[in-house]
Design a protein around this motif. Structure first.
Motif, PDB file in Angstrom:
ATOM      1  N   THR A 147      44.734  32.944 -51.605  1.00 46.42           N
ATOM      2  CA  THR A 147      45.124  32.605 -52.975  1.00 46.42           C
ATOM      3  C   THR A 147      46.602  32.236 -53.071  1.00 46.42           C
ATOM      4  OG1 THR A 147      43.446  34.080 -53.896  1.00 46.42           O
ATOM      5  CG2 THR A 147      45.265  33.469 -55.348  1.00 46.42           C
ATOM      6  N   GLN A 148      47.449  33.055 -52.459  1.00 51.45           N
ATOM      7  CA  GLN A 148      48.879  32.823 -52.619  1.00 51.45           C
ATOM      8  C   GLN A 148      49.363  31.628 -51.802  1.00 51.45           C
ATOM      9  OE1 GLN A 148      51.552  35.996 -53.169  1.00 51.45           O
ATOM     10  NE2 GLN A 148      50.076  37.257 -54.264  1.00 51.45           N
ATOM     11  N   ALA A 149      48.717  31.332 -50.682  1.00 52.32           N
ATOM     12  CA  ALA A 149      49.058  30.109 -49.950  1.00 52.32           C
ATOM     13  C   ALA A 149      48.700  28.882 -50.779  1.00 52.32           C
ATOM     14  CB  ALA A 149      48.346  30.085 -48.604  1.00 52.32           C
ATOM     15  N   ASN A 150      47.553  28.944 -51.451  1.00 53.66           N
ATOM     16  CA  ASN A 150      47.128  27.844 -52.317  1.00 53.66           C
ATOM     17  C   ASN A 150      48.110  27.629 -53.465  1.00 53.66           C
ATOM     18  OD1 ASN A 150      45.670  26.941 -54.916  1.00 53.66           O
ATOM     19  ND2 ASN A 150      44.160  26.383 -53.362  1.00 53.66           N
ATOM     20  N   GLN A 151      48.472  28.717 -54.119  1.00 56.36           N
ATOM     21  CA  GLN A 151      49.399  28.616 -55.255  1.00 56.36           C
ATOM     22  C   GLN A 151      50.782  28.159 -54.801  1.00 56.36           C
ATOM     23  OE1 GLN A 151      49.140  32.552 -56.913  1.00 56.36           O
ATOM     24  NE2 GLN A 151      47.319  32.085 -58.115  1.00 56.36           N
ATOM     25  N   ARG A 152      51.204  28.642 -53.643  1.00 56.73           N
ATOM     26  CA  ARG A 152      52.512  28.239 -53.107  1.00 56.73           C
ATOM     27  C   ARG A 152      52.547  26.726 -52.876  1.00 56.73           C
ATOM     28  NH1 ARG A 152      55.042  27.453 -48.083  1.00 56.73           N
ATOM     29  NH2 ARG A 152      57.251  28.093 -48.108  1.00 56.73           N
TER      30      ARG A 152
ATOM     31  N   ALA B  81      57.413  30.603 -54.784  1.00 57.24           N
ATOM     32  CA  ALA B  81      56.937  30.066 -53.508  1.00 57.24           C
ATOM     33  C   ALA B  81      57.412  30.954 -52.353  1.00 57.24           C
ATOM     34  CB  ALA B  81      57.421  28.631 -53.316  1.00 57.24           C
ATOM     35  N   VAL B  82      58.665  31.402 -52.425  1.00 60.28           N
ATOM     36  CA  VAL B  82      59.205  32.312 -51.408  1.00 60.28           C
ATOM     37  C   VAL B  82      58.501  33.669 -51.490  1.00 60.28           C
ATOM     38  CG1 VAL B  82      61.265  33.537 -50.632  1.00 60.28           C
ATOM     39  CG2 VAL B  82      61.442  31.152 -51.368  1.00 60.28           C
ATOM     40  N   HIS B  83      58.338  34.157 -52.707  1.00 60.15           N
ATOM     41  CA  HIS B  83      57.680  35.441 -52.940  1.00 60.15           C
ATOM     42  C   HIS B  83      56.260  35.422 -52.374  1.00 60.15           C
ATOM     43  CE1 HIS B  83      56.614  39.064 -55.359  1.00 60.15           C
ATOM     44  NE2 HIS B  83      57.917  39.266 -55.397  1.00 60.15           N
ATOM     45  N   HIS B  84      55.522  34.365 -52.662  1.00 61.47           N
ATOM     46  CA  HIS B  84      54.159  34.231 -52.163  1.00 61.47           C
ATOM     47  C   HIS B  84      54.115  34.163 -50.639  1.00 61.47           C
ATOM     48  CE1 HIS B  84      52.433  34.112 -56.026  1.00 61.47           C
ATOM     49  NE2 HIS B  84      51.646  33.054 -55.917  1.00 61.47           N
ATOM     50  N   GLN B  85      55.081  33.471 -50.045  1.00 65.18           N
ATOM     51  CA  GLN B  85      55.067  33.332 -48.602  1.00 65.18           C
ATOM     52  C   GLN B  85      55.144  34.697 -47.913  1.00 65.18           C
ATOM     53  OE1 GLN B  85      54.432  30.793 -46.683  1.00 65.18           O
ATOM     54  NE2 GLN B  85      54.711  32.024 -44.830  1.00 65.18           N
TER      55      GLN B  85
END
Length: 222
Positions: free
Chosen positions: A87-92, A55-59
């Motif tokens: 995509t990464q906001a969704n996954q986070r 989650a941190v990585h994606h942010q």
């Protein structure tokens, strides 16, 4: 026409793969299945550690993508940045939602990042302290340092595109390492599926970004 068309479809393919896994995870965790709800990981499990760390990585990927969006007018790079951020906001959001579902904290003040994967490495290679520990001041594999982000924020045009692509290739490669760790170690099948989707999508995007760098007369950092 070949370059833009390939860029466009490669980016779409990567996003669709990731969102398919994300959608499956949302249904499983919200639908009362036997996976994300009934199998509740502990706070120190690989499942929880991966969800927190990724989650941190994606942010940061979202942050870098928004930075480059405002530093270039290039349609290819801006489209890629938008796809990565979306995509990464969704996954986070999904991973943080799982932590809520499991009743676990989103931040663990008692442990360092990546402990969940370094413990497995230590068990497999006695005396090895963990090869994925970042040595450049970053928190996790592939993450940009504050100096990297400042450099990106000061660049513009072609130089901003090159900086972003180089940083994001490293970021994606680090994310793949983390996701592969979850595929191996996580107990929740839905989370493992999402992690495998990340591996597939981010590897595809790395190939795409390497092509974009070559078109700009640059290469990824070793």
């Amino acid at each position: 026409m070949t370059g833009p068309t390939r860029t466009h479809w490669a980016a779409i393919t990567a996003v669709v793969l990731a969102l398919l896994f994300a959608g499956a995870a949302t249904v499983a965790s919200a639908g009362g299945g036997k996976d994300a709800k009934s199998l509740v990981p502990t706070a120190t499990s690989a499942d929880a550690g991966f969800a927190r760390d990724m989650a941190v990585h994606h942010q940061q990927a979202v942050e870098m993508s928004f930075i480059v969006r405002d530093r270039t007018q290039d349609d290819e790079v801006r489209r890629l940045a938008y796809d990565i951020a979306n995509t990464q906001a969704n996954q986070r959001g999904m991973m943080l939602g799982w932590l809520d579902l499991w009743g676990l904290p989103k931040v663990s003040a008692d442990s360092e990042p990546m402990v969940w994967i370094r413990k497995d490495e230590h068990d497999a290679h006695s005396g090895h302290s963990g090869g994925h520990q970042a040595m450049d001041g970053s928190l996790m594999p592939g993450m940009a340092t504050r100096a990297d982000l400042e450099r990106l924020g000061k660049a513009s045009g072609k130089q901003a595109e090159i900086e972003y692509l180089r940083l994001m290739i490293s970021h994606h490669n680090g994310g793949v390492t983390m996701a592969e760790g979850c595929v191996k170690l996580c107990a929740v099948a839905t989370e493992r599926s999402l992690a495998q989707g990340m591996v597939d999508a981010q590897r595809s995007e790395v190939d795409l970004m390497a092509d974009l760098l070559r078109k700009r007369g640059a290469e990824a950092r070793p």
